[in-house]
Write a protein that holds these residues in place. Structure first.
Motif, mmCIF file in Angstrom:
data_model
loop_
_atom_site.group_PDB
_atom_site.id
_atom_site.type_symbol
_atom_site.label_atom_id
_atom_site.label_comp_id
_atom_site.label_asym_id
_atom_site.label_seq_id
_atom_site.Cartn_x
_atom_site.Cartn_y
_atom_site.Cartn_z
ATOM 1 N N UNK A 52 0.576 10.901 -13.171
ATOM 2 C CA UNK A 52 -0.317 10.195 -12.390
ATOM 3 C C UNK A 52 -0.578 8.735 -12.738
ATOM 4 N N UNK A 53 -0.465 8.355 -14.173
ATOM 5 C CA UNK A 53 -0.384 6.937 -14.776
ATOM 6 C C UNK A 53 0.743 6.442 -14.540
ATOM 7 N N UNK A 54 1.866 7.075 -14.734
ATOM 8 C CA UNK A 54 3.247 6.519 -14.341
ATOM 9 C C UNK A 54 3.229 5.974 -12.852
ATOM 10 N N UNK A 55 2.790 6.804 -12.053
ATOM 11 C CA UNK A 55 2.798 6.401 -10.528
ATOM 12 C C UNK A 55 1.923 5.223 -10.328
ATOM 13 N N UNK A 56 0.893 5.274 -10.906
ATOM 14 C CA UNK A 56 -0.179 3.986 -10.887
ATOM 15 C C UNK A 56 0.527 2.738 -11.152
ATOM 16 N N UNK A 57 1.231 3.028 -12.419
ATOM 17 C CA UNK A 57 1.879 1.612 -13.147
ATOM 18 C C UNK A 57 3.305 1.069 -12.032
ATOM 19 N N UNK A 58 3.663 2.258 -11.538
ATOM 20 C CA UNK A 58 4.777 1.762 -10.524
ATOM 21 C C UNK A 58 4.476 1.145 -9.324
ATOM 22 N N UNK A 60 1.696 -0.607 -9.245
ATOM 23 C CA UNK A 60 1.071 -1.894 -9.421
ATOM 24 C C UNK A 60 2.262 -2.772 -9.823
ATOM 25 N N UNK A 61 3.444 -2.501 -10.215
ATOM 26 C CA UNK A 61 4.683 -3.190 -10.575
ATOM 27 C C UNK A 61 5.104 -3.743 -9.190
ATOM 28 N N UNK A 62 5.342 -2.781 -8.158
ATOM 29 C CA UNK A 62 5.872 -2.806 -6.656
ATOM 30 C C UNK A 62 4.953 -3.967 -6.125
ATOM 31 N N UNK A 65 5.549 -7.313 -7.277
ATOM 32 C CA UNK A 65 7.068 -7.902 -6.897
ATOM 33 C C UNK A 65 7.061 -8.233 -5.570
ATOM 34 N N UNK A 66 5.833 -7.700 -4.844
ATOM 35 C CA UNK A 66 6.159 -7.937 -3.256
ATOM 36 C C UNK A 66 6.756 -6.731 -2.582
ATOM 37 N N UNK A 67 6.838 -5.958 -3.252
ATOM 38 C CA UNK A 67 7.770 -4.806 -2.575
ATOM 39 C C UNK A 67 6.881 -3.821 -1.722
ATOM 40 N N UNK A 68 5.356 -3.858 -1.976
ATOM 41 C CA UNK A 68 4.545 -3.052 -1.223
ATOM 42 C C UNK A 68 3.969 -3.674 -0.269
ATOM 43 N N UNK A 69 3.516 -2.784 0.900
ATOM 44 C CA UNK A 69 2.861 -3.323 2.184
ATOM 45 C C UNK A 69 1.747 -2.714 2.435
ATOM 46 N N UNK A 70 0.534 -3.220 2.796
ATOM 47 C CA UNK A 70 -0.650 -2.559 3.109
ATOM 48 C C UNK A 70 -0.436 -1.403 3.780
#
Length: 76
Positions: A52-58, A60-62, A65-70
């Motif tokens: 879960x921590x690793x997924x949350x960190x990933x 946050x990183x995305x 980096x502007x890779x995530x969309x709402x």
């Protein structure tokens, strides 16, 4: 639970009418089932905490980096 604690509960139960004893037993059964469920959830979360921590960190990183969309709830 210690033997003394069990003996105390038994004495308390014996002082009640039988119908009430049955109600108490049902409440205890439900309470114990809830406790077991909570323990299972705790064990599950402990096993997956690092993931879960690793997924949350990933995530946050995305986002950084502007890779995530709402999330668009209308597309669910």
């Amino acid at each position: 639970m210690s033997s003394a604690a069990i003996a105390t509960v038994i004495k308390m139960m014996e002082s009640l009418p039988e119908a009430v004893q049955d109600q108490v037993v049902e409440h205890l059964r439900e309470y114990l089932e809830d406790l077991r469920d909570e323990l299972q959830w705790d064990i599950s979360f402990q096993r997956t905490q690092q993931q879960l921590v690793a997924a949350a960190q990933k995530a946050k990183q995305e986002i950084a980096e502007g890779k995530a969309k709402p999330l668009d709830y209308n597309q669910l």
